[in-house]
Design a protein around this motif. Structure first.
Motif, mmCIF file in Angstrom:
data_model
loop_
_atom_site.group_PDB
_atom_site.id
_atom_site.type_symbol
_atom_site.label_atom_id
_atom_site.label_comp_id
_atom_site.label_asym_id
_atom_site.label_seq_id
_atom_site.Cartn_x
_atom_site.Cartn_y
_atom_site.Cartn_z
ATOM 1 N N SER A 17 0.830 -1.205 0.000
ATOM 2 C CA SER A 17 0.000 0.000 0.000
ATOM 3 C C SER A 17 0.868 1.260 0.000
ATOM 4 C CB SER A 17 -0.936 -0.005 1.205
ATOM 5 O OG SER A 17 -1.772 1.128 1.176
ATOM 6 N N LEU A 18 1.901 1.276 0.829
ATOM 7 C CA LEU A 18 2.831 2.406 0.852
ATOM 8 C C LEU A 18 3.542 2.550 -0.494
ATOM 9 C CD1 LEU A 18 4.527 1.874 4.337
ATOM 10 C CD2 LEU A 18 2.874 3.651 3.727
ATOM 11 N N TYR A 19 3.964 1.415 -1.051
ATOM 12 C CA TYR A 19 4.660 1.423 -2.336
ATOM 13 C C TYR A 19 3.742 1.927 -3.444
ATOM 14 C CZ TYR A 19 6.982 -0.260 -6.551
ATOM 15 O OH TYR A 19 7.543 -0.347 -7.805
ATOM 16 N N ARG A 20 2.508 1.457 -3.455
ATOM 17 C CA ARG A 20 1.557 1.900 -4.477
ATOM 18 C C ARG A 20 1.374 3.413 -4.410
ATOM 19 N NH1 ARG A 20 -3.933 2.998 -5.581
ATOM 20 N NH2 ARG A 20 -4.647 2.047 -7.534
ATOM 21 N N LEU A 24 2.604 5.750 -7.554
ATOM 22 C CA LEU A 24 1.618 6.512 -8.325
ATOM 23 C C LEU A 24 1.893 8.011 -8.218
ATOM 24 C CD1 LEU A 24 -1.670 4.506 -7.686
ATOM 25 C CD2 LEU A 24 -0.094 4.383 -9.649
ATOM 26 N N GLU A 25 2.328 8.472 -7.054
ATOM 27 C CA GLU A 25 2.719 9.881 -6.906
ATOM 28 C C GLU A 25 3.853 10.217 -7.866
ATOM 29 O OE1 GLU A 25 5.271 12.289 -3.630
ATOM 30 O OE2 GLU A 25 3.474 11.280 -2.837
ATOM 31 N N ALA A 26 4.854 9.351 -7.934
ATOM 32 C CA ALA A 26 5.993 9.564 -8.823
ATOM 33 C C ALA A 26 5.546 9.646 -10.281
ATOM 34 C CB ALA A 26 7.009 8.436 -8.643
ATOM 35 N N LEU A 27 4.704 8.715 -10.690
ATOM 36 C CA LEU A 27 4.237 8.689 -12.084
ATOM 37 C C LEU A 27 3.383 9.908 -12.411
ATOM 38 C CD1 LEU A 27 3.338 4.906 -12.384
ATOM 39 C CD2 LEU A 27 5.349 6.070 -13.342
ATOM 40 N N GLU A 39 -1.592 6.353 -15.736
ATOM 41 C CA GLU A 39 -2.833 5.755 -16.243
ATOM 42 C C GLU A 39 -2.726 4.232 -16.341
ATOM 43 O OE1 GLU A 39 -2.381 9.910 -17.214
ATOM 44 O OE2 GLU A 39 -1.093 8.210 -17.767
ATOM 45 N N THR A 40 -1.542 3.739 -16.594
ATOM 46 C CA THR A 40 -1.313 2.300 -16.716
ATOM 47 C C THR A 40 -1.306 1.617 -15.353
ATOM 48 O OG1 THR A 40 0.016 2.670 -18.687
ATOM 49 C CG2 THR A 40 0.279 0.541 -17.596
ATOM 50 N N GLU A 41 -0.616 2.201 -14.386
ATOM 51 C CA GLU A 41 -0.439 1.549 -13.086
ATOM 52 C C GLU A 41 -1.544 1.857 -12.084
ATOM 53 O OE1 GLU A 41 3.472 1.398 -11.412
ATOM 54 O OE2 GLU A 41 4.411 1.205 -13.382
ATOM 55 N N SER A 42 -2.208 2.993 -12.222
ATOM 56 C CA SER A 42 -3.224 3.379 -11.227
ATOM 57 C C SER A 42 -4.448 2.468 -11.243
ATOM 58 C CB SER A 42 -3.654 4.829 -11.428
ATOM 59 O OG SER A 42 -4.298 4.992 -12.681
ATOM 60 N N ILE A 43 -4.648 1.724 -12.312
ATOM 61 C CA ILE A 43 -5.798 0.808 -12.385
ATOM 62 C C ILE A 43 -5.565 -0.475 -11.590
ATOM 63 C CG2 ILE A 43 -6.563 1.710 -14.617
ATOM 64 C CD1 ILE A 43 -5.370 -0.839 -15.903
ATOM 65 N N HIS A 44 -4.321 -0.712 -11.189
ATOM 66 C CA HIS A 44 -3.995 -1.949 -10.487
ATOM 67 C C HIS A 44 -4.264 -1.827 -8.983
ATOM 68 C CE1 HIS A 44 -2.315 -3.777 -14.019
ATOM 69 N NE2 HIS A 44 -1.512 -2.748 -14.206
#
Length: 171
Positions: A17-20, A24-27, A39-44
């Motif tokens: 959860s911390l990593y996600r 996502l903040e970085a992206l 947009e690619t990773e936030s759906i996971h």
């Protein structure tokens, strides 16, 4: 933030959860610095990130108290002809933790880890990211190439500087 209070450790699936959140903040905030997209990773879901931490690259996190202030990844190359090298990937330090030595601690920890299994560490830094470029140069990385138009975001091209650090002292 002081470097004395920073703990660097490998992220585990329990940290997903911390990593996600930080990934996502970085992206979202630095899209030009990463090959992947928000947009690619936030759906996971969190489970996808837990799997990534369990079976993907080694991801190191810089913690201050319970807060994840920065991350960096290491991927060792596979196969007999490439197993002597690895890649520093996914480097990101949260804005409030910048200029406090967090990036240096992360890269130093990654290099110590990499030295156990590879002879050479490569990385890519987007042209124009001068703070990152200075950090990598100060830690012994040297530029060996430039990939023009490496990324295209909203019609704008970004070039990537290719860098490497020899861990065994060869020329």
């Amino acid at each position: 933030m002081t470097t004395q209070r920073i703990e660097i450790r490998r992220l585990l699936p329990a940290d997903a959860s911390l990593y996600r959140d930080i990934r996502l903040e970085a992206l979202r905030l630095s899209p030009e610095a990463f090959g992947s997209a928000y947009e690619t990773e936030s759906i996971h879901p969190v489970g996808w990130f837990a799997e990534r931490l369990d079976r993907g690259a080694v991801i190191l996190g810089a913690f201050r108290g319970g807060e994840l202030a920065g991350i960096v990844g290491f991927i060792a190359a596979e196969g007999p002809k490439r197993q002597h090298k690895g890649m520093l990937v996914g480097m990101y330090v949260r804005r409030q933790a910048r200029r406090a030595g967090v990036g240096r601690l992360l890269v130093d920890a990654l290099l110590r880890l990499a030295a156990k299994s590879v002879e050479l560490v490569q990385l890519v830094v987007v042209k124009g990211n001068e703070p990152a470029l200075r950090l990598y140069q100060s830690m012994g990385f040297v530029e060996y190439g430039l990939e023009k138009h490496a990324l295209k975001i909203d019609g704008r091209y970004y070039d990537d500087i290719l860098m490497a650090k020899d861990l065994v002292g060869r020329s």
